[in-house]
Design a protein around this motif. Structure first.
Motif, PDB file in Angstrom:
ATOM      1  N   ASP A 162      58.119  27.985  16.693  1.00 39.31           N
ATOM      2  CA  ASP A 162      57.315  27.330  15.658  1.00 39.31           C
ATOM      3  C   ASP A 162      55.922  27.070  16.229  1.00 39.31           C
ATOM      4  O   ASP A 162      55.747  26.180  17.081  1.00 39.31           O
ATOM      5  CB  ASP A 162      57.986  26.020  15.246  1.00 39.31           C
ATOM      6  N   ALA A 163      54.937  27.840  15.772  1.00 42.28           N
ATOM      7  CA  ALA A 163      53.589  27.741  16.330  1.00 42.28           C
ATOM      8  C   ALA A 163      52.979  26.359  16.113  1.00 42.28           C
ATOM      9  O   ALA A 163      52.287  25.818  16.991  1.00 42.28           O
ATOM     10  CB  ALA A 163      52.677  28.813  15.718  1.00 42.28           C
ATOM     11  N   GLY A 164      53.236  25.775  14.942  1.00 40.93           N
ATOM     12  CA  GLY A 164      52.696  24.454  14.656  1.00 40.93           C
ATOM     13  C   GLY A 164      53.270  23.389  15.573  1.00 40.93           C
ATOM     14  O   GLY A 164      52.552  22.507  16.059  1.00 40.93           O
ATOM     15  N   LEU A 165      54.579  23.450  15.829  1.00 40.00           N
ATOM     16  CA  LEU A 165      55.223  22.466  16.698  1.00 40.00           C
ATOM     17  C   LEU A 165      54.769  22.641  18.145  1.00 40.00           C
ATOM     18  O   LEU A 165      54.516  21.651  18.849  1.00 40.00           O
ATOM     19  CB  LEU A 165      56.741  22.599  16.600  1.00 40.00           C
ATOM     20  N   LEU A 166      54.657  23.882  18.591  1.00 34.96           N
ATOM     21  CA  LEU A 166      54.193  24.126  19.958  1.00 34.96           C
ATOM     22  C   LEU A 166      52.772  23.612  20.138  1.00 34.96           C
ATOM     23  O   LEU A 166      52.456  22.964  21.145  1.00 34.96           O
ATOM     24  CB  LEU A 166      54.266  25.625  20.282  1.00 34.96           C
ATOM     25  N   ALA A 167      51.921  23.872  19.155  1.00 31.66           N
ATOM     26  CA  ALA A 167      50.538  23.369  19.221  1.00 31.66           C
ATOM     27  C   ALA A 167      50.518  21.853  19.276  1.00 31.66           C
ATOM     28  O   ALA A 167      49.755  21.251  20.056  1.00 31.66           O
ATOM     29  CB  ALA A 167      49.745  23.871  18.016  1.00 31.66           C
ATOM     30  N   PHE A 168      51.354  21.218  18.466  1.00 27.36           N
ATOM     31  CA  PHE A 168      51.441  19.755  18.454  1.00 27.36           C
ATOM     32  C   PHE A 168      51.822  19.223  19.831  1.00 27.36           C
ATOM     33  O   PHE A 168      51.229  18.268  20.341  1.00 27.36           O
ATOM     34  CB  PHE A 168      52.466  19.312  17.404  1.00 27.36           C
ATOM     35  N   ASP A 169      52.824  19.837  20.453  1.00 23.76           N
ATOM     36  CA  ASP A 169      53.288  19.381  21.771  1.00 23.76           C
ATOM     37  C   ASP A 169      52.198  19.553  22.831  1.00 23.76           C
ATOM     38  O   ASP A 169      52.008  18.678  23.692  1.00 23.76           O
ATOM     39  CB  ASP A 169      54.530  20.173  22.186  1.00 23.76           C
ATOM     40  N   LEU A 170      51.500  20.672  22.804  1.00 27.03           N
ATOM     41  CA  LEU A 170      50.454  20.929  23.791  1.00 27.03           C
ATOM     42  C   LEU A 170      49.295  19.952  23.633  1.00 27.03           C
ATOM     43  O   LEU A 170      48.786  19.404  24.624  1.00 27.03           O
ATOM     44  CB  LEU A 170      49.960  22.376  23.668  1.00 27.03           C
ATOM     45  N   VAL A 171      48.873  19.730  22.398  1.00 24.80           N
ATOM     46  CA  VAL A 171      47.781  18.790  22.148  1.00 24.80           C
ATOM     47  C   VAL A 171      48.198  17.374  22.521  1.00 24.80           C
ATOM     48  O   VAL A 171      47.393  16.597  23.049  1.00 24.80           O
ATOM     49  CB  VAL A 171      47.333  18.870  20.673  1.00 24.80           C
ATOM     50  N   ALA A 172      49.453  17.031  22.289  1.00 22.05           N
ATOM     51  CA  ALA A 172      49.940  15.700  22.662  1.00 22.05           C
ATOM     52  C   ALA A 172      49.859  15.494  24.167  1.00 22.05           C
ATOM     53  O   ALA A 172      49.503  14.404  24.642  1.00 22.05           O
ATOM     54  CB  ALA A 172      51.379  15.520  22.183  1.00 22.05           C
ATOM     55  N   ALA A 173      50.174  16.519  24.940  1.00 24.64           N
ATOM     56  CA  ALA A 173      50.080  16.419  26.400  1.00 24.64           C
ATOM     57  C   ALA A 173      48.631  16.206  26.830  1.00 24.64           C
ATOM     58  O   ALA A 173      48.353  15.408  27.736  1.00 24.64           O
ATOM     59  CB  ALA A 173      50.649  17.682  27.043  1.00 24.64           C
ATOM     60  N   LEU A 174      47.710  16.908  26.188  1.00 25.42           N
ATOM     61  CA  LEU A 174      46.292  16.752  26.511  1.00 25.42           C
ATOM     62  C   LEU A 174      45.816  15.339  26.189  1.00 25.42           C
ATOM     63  O   LEU A 174      45.149  14.686  27.004  1.00 25.42           O
ATOM     64  CB  LEU A 174      45.465  17.776  25.733  1.00 25.42           C
ATOM     65  N   ASP A 175      46.153  14.871  25.002  1.00 26.75           N
ATOM     66  CA  ASP A 175      45.713  13.534  24.581  1.00 26.75           C
ATOM     67  C   ASP A 175      46.301  12.453  25.482  1.00 26.75           C
ATOM     68  O   ASP A 175      45.621  11.473  25.831  1.00 26.75           O
ATOM     69  CB  ASP A 175      46.118  13.274  23.133  1.00 26.75           C
ATOM     70  N   SER A 176      47.557  12.614  25.871  1.00 25.27           N
ATOM     71  CA  SER A 176      48.189  11.632  26.737  1.00 25.27           C
ATOM     72  C   SER A 176      47.508  11.584  28.100  1.00 25.27           C
ATOM     73  O   SER A 176      47.267  10.500  28.648  1.00 25.27           O
ATOM     74  CB  SER A 176      49.676  11.977  26.899  1.00 25.27           C
ATOM     75  N   ALA A 177      47.191  12.736  28.649  1.00 21.79           N
ATOM     76  CA  ALA A 177      46.524  12.781  29.954  1.00 21.79           C
ATOM     77  C   ALA A 177      45.153  12.133  29.887  1.00 21.79           C
ATOM     78  O   ALA A 177      44.760  11.380  30.793  1.00 21.79           O
ATOM     79  CB  ALA A 177      46.404  14.225  30.423  1.00 21.79           C
ATOM     80  N   ASN A 178      44.411  12.411  28.820  1.00 22.96           N
ATOM     81  CA  ASN A 178      43.079  11.825  28.671  1.00 22.96           C
ATOM     82  C   ASN A 178      43.157  10.300  28.628  1.00 22.96           C
ATOM     83  O   ASN A 178      42.430   9.603  29.352  1.00 22.96           O
ATOM     84  CB  ASN A 178      42.432  12.353  27.389  1.00 22.96           C
ATOM     85  N   LEU A 179      44.060   9.771  27.791  1.00 29.54           N
ATOM     86  CA  LEU A 179      44.184   8.323  27.654  1.00 29.54           C
ATOM     87  C   LEU A 179      44.620   7.671  28.960  1.00 29.54           C
ATOM     88  O   LEU A 179      44.022   6.675  29.408  1.00 29.54           O
ATOM     89  CB  LEU A 179      45.196   8.002  26.550  1.00 29.54           C
ATOM     90  N   ARG A 180      45.644   8.213  29.592  1.00 25.76           N
ATOM     91  CA  ARG A 180      46.184   7.580  30.787  1.00 25.76           C
ATOM     92  C   ARG A 180      45.255   7.717  31.987  1.00 25.76           C
ATOM     93  O   ARG A 180      45.255   6.860  32.874  1.00 25.76           O
ATOM     94  CB  ARG A 180      47.581   8.131  31.091  1.00 25.76           C
ATOM     95  N   SER A 181      44.464   8.768  32.022  1.00 23.71           N
ATOM     96  CA  SER A 181      43.499   8.883  33.117  1.00 23.71           C
ATOM     97  C   SER A 181      42.467   7.766  33.049  1.00 23.71           C
ATOM     98  O   SER A 181      42.023   7.238  34.077  1.00 23.71           O
ATOM     99  CB  SER A 181      42.795  10.241  33.071  1.00 23.71           C
ATOM    100  N   LEU A 182      42.099   7.392  31.831  1.00 27.02           N
ATOM    101  CA  LEU A 182      41.145   6.300  31.641  1.00 27.02           C
ATOM    102  C   LEU A 182      41.808   4.952  31.893  1.00 27.02           C
ATOM    103  O   LEU A 182      41.245   4.074  32.556  1.00 27.02           O
ATOM    104  CB  LEU A 182      40.577   6.343  30.221  1.00 27.02           C
TER     105      LEU A 182
END
Length: 206
Positions: A162-182
């Protein structure tokens, strides 16, 4: 001819002023939020007359919208355009992810991802500013879905994924890293995000 030169010079100065103001605005907003922007503050910090800035931007909301557009242009130049130079497929998808990690990790904006900061601030506040941020978010997620679909077409990602679900998971990982790094003041989370995305992509690969 003299009048034309005078007009051209005035337009050029106006363009330079807007670029200087927006460069400052995106940095301020990435740390303090779009609500932290004000024409008076920017005028004081940049030693530009408040009336001059009002002539360029009019209202605070217009300043915010122009700041979003300026941030989008920086994001496109930093993350999207280099990746799109790579042929469609898994390599392009990974290039998008890697570029996003570096964009956040290198603090292209002092407050990390500009759009993550602004989206949290305006997600529950209907209006043109939220609409503009939502459009950028949809554009980014749509680009990720497209990159995944292209990798499927190239035979590098399974067609049943599911391309939409995979994209969601990848973007979630990016957003989580950005927030937690700060939040934690640590860059280790970016390595965790890379491992999480690598595992997700390996599981999806043919």
């Amino acid at each position: 001819m003299t009048e034309q030169l005078t007009t051209d010079g005035r337009v050029a100065r106006g363009d330079r002023t807007r670029r200087v103001v927006l460069a400052k605005a995106v940095d301020v907003a990435s740390v303090e939020g779009l609500e932290g922007l004000s024409i008076g503050r920017l005028a004081a910090e940049l030693s530009i007359s408040k009336s001059g800035l009002i002539a360029h931007f009019g209202t605070k909301e217009e300043l915010q919208l122009r700041t979003i557009r300026a941030a989008r242009a920086i994001f496109a130049q930093t993350v999207i355009e280099p990746a799109l130079a790579i042929p469609p497929g898994m390599a392009r998808l990974r290039a998008l992810l890697d570029a996003w990690v570096e964009y956040s990790r290198d603090r292209r904006f002092p407050g990390g991802c500009f759009f993550a900061r602004a989206a949290h601030e305006y997600a529950a506040r209907p209006g043109p500013v939220r609409d503009a941020l939502a459009a950028v978010d949809e554009e980014w997620l749509g680009l990720m879905v497209e990159a995944i679909t292209q990798a499927q077409d190239a035979g590098e990602i399974r067609p049943d994924v599911d391309a939409g679900l995979l994209a969601f998971d990848l973007v979630a990982a990016l957003d989580s890293a950005n927030l937690r790094s700060l939040l934690m003041g640590s860059f280790d989370v970016y390595d965790q995000a890379r491992r999480a995305m690598d595992e997700r992509l390996s599981a999806a690969a043919t």
